[in-house]
Design an enzyme around this catalytic site. Structure first.
Site, PDB file in Angstrom:
ATOM      1  N   ASN A  14       0.829  -1.208   0.000  1.00  0.00           N
ATOM      2  CA  ASN A  14       0.000   0.000   0.000  1.00  0.00           C
ATOM      3  C   ASN A  14       0.864   1.259   0.000  1.00  0.00           C
ATOM      4  O   ASN A  14       0.573   2.223  -0.715  1.00  0.00           O
ATOM      5  CB  ASN A  14      -0.937   0.024   1.212  1.00  0.00           C
ATOM      6  CG  ASN A  14      -2.239  -0.696   0.944  1.00  0.00           C
ATOM      7  OD1 ASN A  14      -3.092  -0.202   0.215  1.00  0.00           O
ATOM      8  ND2 ASN A  14      -2.376  -1.892   1.505  1.00  0.00           N
ATOM      9  N   LEU A  83       0.777  -2.048  12.832  1.00  0.00           N
ATOM     10  CA  LEU A  83       0.109  -2.903  13.816  1.00  0.00           C
ATOM     11  C   LEU A  83       0.109  -2.377  15.246  1.00  0.00           C
ATOM     12  O   LEU A  83      -0.540  -2.951  16.102  1.00  0.00           O
ATOM     13  CB  LEU A  83       0.729  -4.311  13.786  1.00  0.00           C
ATOM     14  CG  LEU A  83       0.669  -4.985  12.415  1.00  0.00           C
ATOM     15  CD1 LEU A  83       1.146  -6.426  12.502  1.00  0.00           C
ATOM     16  CD2 LEU A  83      -0.737  -4.940  11.827  1.00  0.00           C
ATOM     17  N   ASN A 100      -6.254   5.282   8.747  1.00  0.00           N
ATOM     18  CA  ASN A 100      -5.845   3.879   8.694  1.00  0.00           C
ATOM     19  C   ASN A 100      -6.663   3.172   7.628  1.00  0.00           C
ATOM     20  O   ASN A 100      -7.774   3.589   7.309  1.00  0.00           O
ATOM     21  CB  ASN A 100      -6.115   3.229  10.061  1.00  0.00           C
ATOM     22  CG  ASN A 100      -5.729   1.754  10.094  1.00  0.00           C
ATOM     23  OD1 ASN A 100      -4.671   1.360   9.601  1.00  0.00           O
ATOM     24  ND2 ASN A 100      -6.595   0.920  10.669  1.00  0.00           N
ATOM     25  N   HIS A 102      -8.203  -0.667   6.909  1.00  0.00           N
ATOM     26  CA  HIS A 102      -8.433  -1.966   7.550  1.00  0.00           C
ATOM     27  C   HIS A 102      -9.028  -2.918   6.507  1.00  0.00           C
ATOM     28  O   HIS A 102      -9.941  -2.528   5.775  1.00  0.00           O
ATOM     29  CB  HIS A 102      -9.388  -1.808   8.745  1.00  0.00           C
ATOM     30  CG  HIS A 102      -9.519  -3.078   9.519  1.00  0.00           C
ATOM     31  ND1 HIS A 102      -8.537  -3.506  10.400  1.00  0.00           N
ATOM     32  CD2 HIS A 102     -10.474  -4.038   9.513  1.00  0.00           C
ATOM     33  CE1 HIS A 102      -8.907  -4.673  10.911  1.00  0.00           C
ATOM     34  NE2 HIS A 102     -10.076  -5.021  10.388  1.00  0.00           N
ATOM     35  N   ASP A 143      -9.159   0.612  15.494  1.00  0.00           N
ATOM     36  CA  ASP A 143     -10.205   0.479  14.465  1.00  0.00           C
ATOM     37  C   ASP A 143     -11.547   1.104  14.841  1.00  0.00           C
ATOM     38  O   ASP A 143     -12.587   0.685  14.336  1.00  0.00           O
ATOM     39  CB  ASP A 143     -10.433  -1.017  14.125  1.00  0.00           C
ATOM     40  CG  ASP A 143      -9.159  -1.684  13.642  1.00  0.00           C
ATOM     41  OD1 ASP A 143      -8.351  -1.005  12.979  1.00  0.00           O
ATOM     42  OD2 ASP A 143      -8.962  -2.874  13.937  1.00  0.00           O
TER      43      ASP A 143
HETATM   44  C1  GAR Z   1      -3.396  -4.344   4.238  1.00  0.00           C
HETATM   45  O1  GAR Z   1      -4.315  -5.251   3.694  1.00  0.00           O
HETATM   46  C2  GAR Z   1      -4.039  -3.539   5.348  1.00  0.00           C
HETATM   47  O2  GAR Z   1      -5.417  -3.334   5.152  1.00  0.00           O
HETATM   48  C3  GAR Z   1      -3.821  -4.435   6.533  1.00  0.00           C
HETATM   49  O3  GAR Z   1      -2.532  -4.936   6.373  1.00  0.00           O
HETATM   50  C4  GAR Z   1      -2.268  -5.076   4.976  1.00  0.00           C
HETATM   51  C5  GAR Z   1      -0.916  -4.472   4.701  1.00  0.00           C
HETATM   52  O4  GAR Z   1      -0.484  -4.808   3.415  1.00  0.00           O
HETATM   53  N1  GAR Z   1      -3.960  -3.696   7.765  1.00  0.00           N
HETATM   54  C6  GAR Z   1      -4.430  -4.248   8.863  1.00  0.00           C
HETATM   55  O5  GAR Z   1      -4.746  -5.422   8.937  1.00  0.00           O
HETATM   56  C7  GAR Z   1      -4.543  -3.290  10.050  1.00  0.00           C
HETATM   57  N2  GAR Z   1      -5.321  -3.866  11.084  1.00  0.00           N
HETATM   58  P1  GAR Z   1       0.771  -4.071   2.784  1.00  0.00           P
HETATM   59  O6  GAR Z   1       1.895  -4.090   3.816  1.00  0.00           O
HETATM   60  O7  GAR Z   1       1.120  -4.880   1.582  1.00  0.00           O
HETATM   61  O8  GAR Z   1       0.368  -2.677   2.433  1.00  0.00           O
END
Ligand code: GAR
Length: 186
Positions: A14, A83, A100, A102, A143
């Site tokens: 992301n 996290l 954020n 989620h 969240d």
């Molecule tokens: C993403 O899918 C994000 O929504 C999630 O972690 C992933 C990170 O992916 N976030 C959570 O679960 C927060 N509670 P990335 O490191 O490839 O961007």
């Protein structure tokens, strides 16, 4: 020149997608910096490749108000797969400026310990027909900040956490940069 900080704990896809999106809009002059709490996070290599400054933070440093000095003036703080719970001194200092993403339709499947594939597994185990993404403001609880936007996708009967993660990432890549653009322009 706007200054945006991205906090990430994992792969950082992301983070890269956001940076890439704004590089394609050279009229929007933005300086990105990345912070990670994980010395093995994939986002570190991405940052190196993209020539974006990336700093490792310790929990003690993050929870200490003096960290505000290290942060300085910012237009937006983005949590992209980060996290740790954001401490109250930060949510207060940057009220309305921390968002954020989620990987589920909050308030379902949120809270401490609900991240990444754990979320997708729980959604599939509960035989949900739909999942999706939630982009929201950040307060001092996991969240629970005000929702900015949600987008949904179908969960097939033979869906695996990996295939669902792929669908969710595609939604995240499409929506997150646009929300960020609206926030920093608005
Ligand atoms: C993403 O899918 C994000 O929504 C999630 O972690 C992933 C990170 O992916 N976030 C959570 O679960 C927060 N509670 P990335 O490191 O490839 O961007």
């Amino acid at each position: 020149m706007k200054r945006i900080l991205i906090f990430a704990s994992g792969s950082g896809s992301n983070a890269e997608n956001i940076i890439d999106y704004f590089w394609r809009r050279p009229n929007m002059s933005i300086r990105f910096e990345i912070f990670t709490n994980n010395k093995n996070a994939g986002v570190i290599d991405r940052a190196r490749r993209l020539h974006i400054p990336c700093a490792l933070i310790e929990r003690e440093q993050f929870n200490d108000e003096k960290f505000l000095e290290a942060i300085g003036e910012v237009d937006l703080i983005i949590l992209a797969g980060f996290l740790w719970l954001v401490p109250e001194y930060l949510t207060k200092a940057f009220s309305g400026k921390i968002i954020n993403i989620h990987p589920a339709l909050l308030p379902a499947y949120g809270g401490k310990g609900m991240y990444g594939d754990r979320v997708h597994k729980a959604v599939i185990d509960n035989k949900e027909k739909r999942s999706g993404i939630t982009i929201h403001h950040v307060n001092e609880k996991y969240d629970e900040g005000e929702v900015i936007v949600q987008a949904t996708c179908k969960v097939e009967t033979n869906e695996s956490p990996e295939t669902l993660a792929g669908k969710i990432h595609r939604l995240e890549f499409a929506y997150f940069p646009i929300v960020i653009e609206q926030l920093i322009e608005g």
